[in-house]
Design a protein around this motif. Structure first.
Motif, mmCIF file in Angstrom:
data_model
loop_
_atom_site.group_PDB
_atom_site.id
_atom_site.type_symbol
_atom_site.label_atom_id
_atom_site.label_comp_id
_atom_site.label_asym_id
_atom_site.label_seq_id
_atom_site.Cartn_x
_atom_site.Cartn_y
_atom_site.Cartn_z
ATOM 1 N N ASN A 30 43.393 42.103 66.354
ATOM 2 C CA ASN A 30 42.204 42.956 66.394
ATOM 3 C C ASN A 30 41.621 43.194 64.999
ATOM 4 O O ASN A 30 40.398 43.254 64.820
ATOM 5 C CB ASN A 30 42.537 44.306 67.055
ATOM 6 N N ALA A 31 42.515 43.287 64.020
ATOM 7 C CA ALA A 31 42.028 43.473 62.647
ATOM 8 C C ALA A 31 41.283 42.224 62.175
ATOM 9 O O ALA A 31 40.277 42.322 61.460
ATOM 10 C CB ALA A 31 43.201 43.774 61.715
ATOM 11 N N LEU A 59 39.693 40.155 64.155
ATOM 12 C CA LEU A 59 38.417 40.153 64.871
ATOM 13 C C LEU A 59 37.418 41.095 64.211
ATOM 14 O O LEU A 59 36.223 40.787 64.121
ATOM 15 C CB LEU A 59 38.640 40.553 66.332
ATOM 16 N N ARG A 60 37.910 42.234 63.717
ATOM 17 C CA ARG A 60 37.012 43.186 63.043
ATOM 18 C C ARG A 60 36.464 42.603 61.743
ATOM 19 O O ARG A 60 35.365 42.964 61.297
ATOM 20 C CB ARG A 60 37.742 44.503 62.780
ATOM 21 N N ALA A 61 37.240 41.703 61.128
ATOM 22 C CA ALA A 61 36.780 41.067 59.892
ATOM 23 C C ALA A 61 35.695 40.023 60.162
ATOM 24 O O ALA A 61 35.058 39.525 59.229
ATOM 25 C CB ALA A 61 37.955 40.414 59.170
ATOM 26 N N LYS A 62 35.500 39.693 61.441
ATOM 27 C CA LYS A 62 34.435 38.785 61.886
ATOM 28 C C LYS A 62 34.519 37.399 61.245
ATOM 29 O O LYS A 62 33.497 36.790 60.900
ATOM 30 C CB LYS A 62 33.057 39.405 61.631
ATOM 31 N N LYS A 111 39.631 30.831 69.026
ATOM 32 C CA LYS A 111 39.643 29.883 67.915
ATOM 33 C C LYS A 111 40.843 30.118 67.017
ATOM 34 O O LYS A 111 41.476 29.158 66.543
ATOM 35 C CB LYS A 111 38.351 29.983 67.111
ATOM 36 N N LEU A 112 41.189 31.379 66.781
ATOM 37 C CA LEU A 112 42.353 31.694 65.958
ATOM 38 C C LEU A 112 43.611 31.089 66.559
ATOM 39 O O LEU A 112 44.404 30.440 65.859
ATOM 40 C CB LEU A 112 42.513 33.214 65.830
#
Length: 262
Positions: free
Chosen positions: A32-33, A35-38, A44-45
Motif C-alpha cells: 500500500n505504501a 501504491l501511495r508513492a504512485k 505490475k509490482l
C-alpha cells in the motif's frame, strides 16, 4: 549481489524480481505504501517480482530501489539489469516455431552448472546430429536450424556444465543412424559428460512417465529447476520438494543403466 553477465533477458528479469522483492521485504515497505508513492500498480509490482514483466521500465526500477533504501551501487546494478532485459535473445528469429516458454530453457541451460537428463524417446537435443534430426517426423528446416544453433551456443560454454544423461534403450532402437551413434560416443568422451543407457531388462522403472531435465545453479539466487516438455508448452518446477522427488527418481533410474559400449 551476484553479477548477471552472460544471462539472457528472461533470467535477468527473474534475478531482478527476486532482488527487488527481497529489498521490499527487508525495508518493511508495504504494498500500500508503494501504491501511495504512485510508482506502479499492484499487478505490475507482482509481475516484476516474479520475473514475468516483459517490458520493464528502468526509471520505475530505479524509483523502487531508491524507495526501498537500496545503496546507489546496487540501484545502478538493478537499472543495468532492467535495461539489458529489454535486449532480444539470439533465439528471437525462431520464436514463432518454439513451444510456449521454451525460450526460458534456452537461457536456463546457459546458466546451469550441473544438468541431469532422462530421455525416454529421443536423443537429447544437444547430442543430435543432422541426419537424425531430419528423420524426426514433422520437423522443419527452421526447427533444425534452431537445434543446431542451440548446440553451438551450448557447447561453446567454457567451462561447460556437468551433464549426466540416462537414455532409454528404446532411443537407440528407433531411428538410430550410424552417424548419430558415433556422435553419442564422441560426446560421451567429453570430460564433463556421462551418458548411460537404461536397458529393457531394467523392467518397469521409476522414470516411465516422461522425459525430464533437472538443472542445478551455482548462484544461490537461482533455485534448482525441473524441466518438463509437452506438445503445447513447457513446465518448470522449482518447489524444493518437487525437485527432490525428481532427484530421487533419477538416482533410482540411473542405478541399472550401463555405458554406451555395453
Amino acid at each position: 549481489m551476484a553479477m548477471c553477465s552472460g544471462m539472457g533477458a528472461m533470467l535477468k528479469r527473474r534475478h531482478l524480481g527476486r532482488h527487488l522483492r527481497r529489498l521490499r521485504l527487508d525495508s518493511g515497505m508495504t504494498v500500500n505504501a508503494i501504491l501511495r508513492a504512485k510508482i506502479m500498480g499492484k499487478s505490475k509490482l507482482y509481475a516484476i517480482e516474479s520475473g514475468k514483466q516483459p517490458d520493464l521500465s528502468w526509471p520505475e526500477i530505479q524509483e523502487l530501489a531508491r524507495l526501498y533504501g537500496a545503496p546507489e551501487d546496487l540501484t545502478a546494478e538493478l537499472v543495468r539489469m532492467a535495461r539489458e532485459s529489454l535486449e532480444p535473445g539470439w533465439w528471437e528469429p525462431f520464436s514463432t516455431i518454439m513451444v510456449k516458454d521454451f525460450a526460458l530453457l534456452l537461457e536456463l541451460e546457459q546458466a546451469s552448472d550441473r544438468i541431469f537428463i532422462y530421455a525416454s524417446e529421443l536423443v537429447p537435443g544437444w547430442f543430435q546430429e543432422r541426419e537424425y534430426m531430419e528423420n524426426i517426423d514433422g520437423i522443419t528446416s527452421e526447427a533444425i536450424e534452431l537445434r543446431e544453433l542451440r548446440q553451438v551456443k551450448f557447447w561453446e560454454r567454457d567451462p561447460g556444465p556437468e551433464i549426466i544423461v540416462v537414455i532409454n534403450e528404446a532411443v537407440l532402437r528407433r531411428g538410430m543412424t550410424p552417424g548419430q551413434l558415433e556422435r553419442l560416443r564422441l560426446d560421451a568422451e567429453r570430460p564433463n559428460v556421462d551418458i548411460r543407457v537404461l536397458p529393457f531388462g531394467a523392467g518397469l522403472h521409476a522414470s516411465m512417465d516422461s522425459s525430464y531435465m533437472i538443472m542445478d545453479f551455482p548462484d544461490g539466487d537461482d533455485p534448482d529447476v525441473v524441466y518438463l516438455e509437452a506438445r503445447d508448452g513447457c513446465r518448470y518446477e522449482e518447489a524444493p520438494a518437487t525437485v527432490a522427488h525428481f532427484r530421487r527418481t533419477f538416482s533410482v533410474t540411473r542405478q541399472p543403466a550401463t555405458s554406451l559400449e555395453e
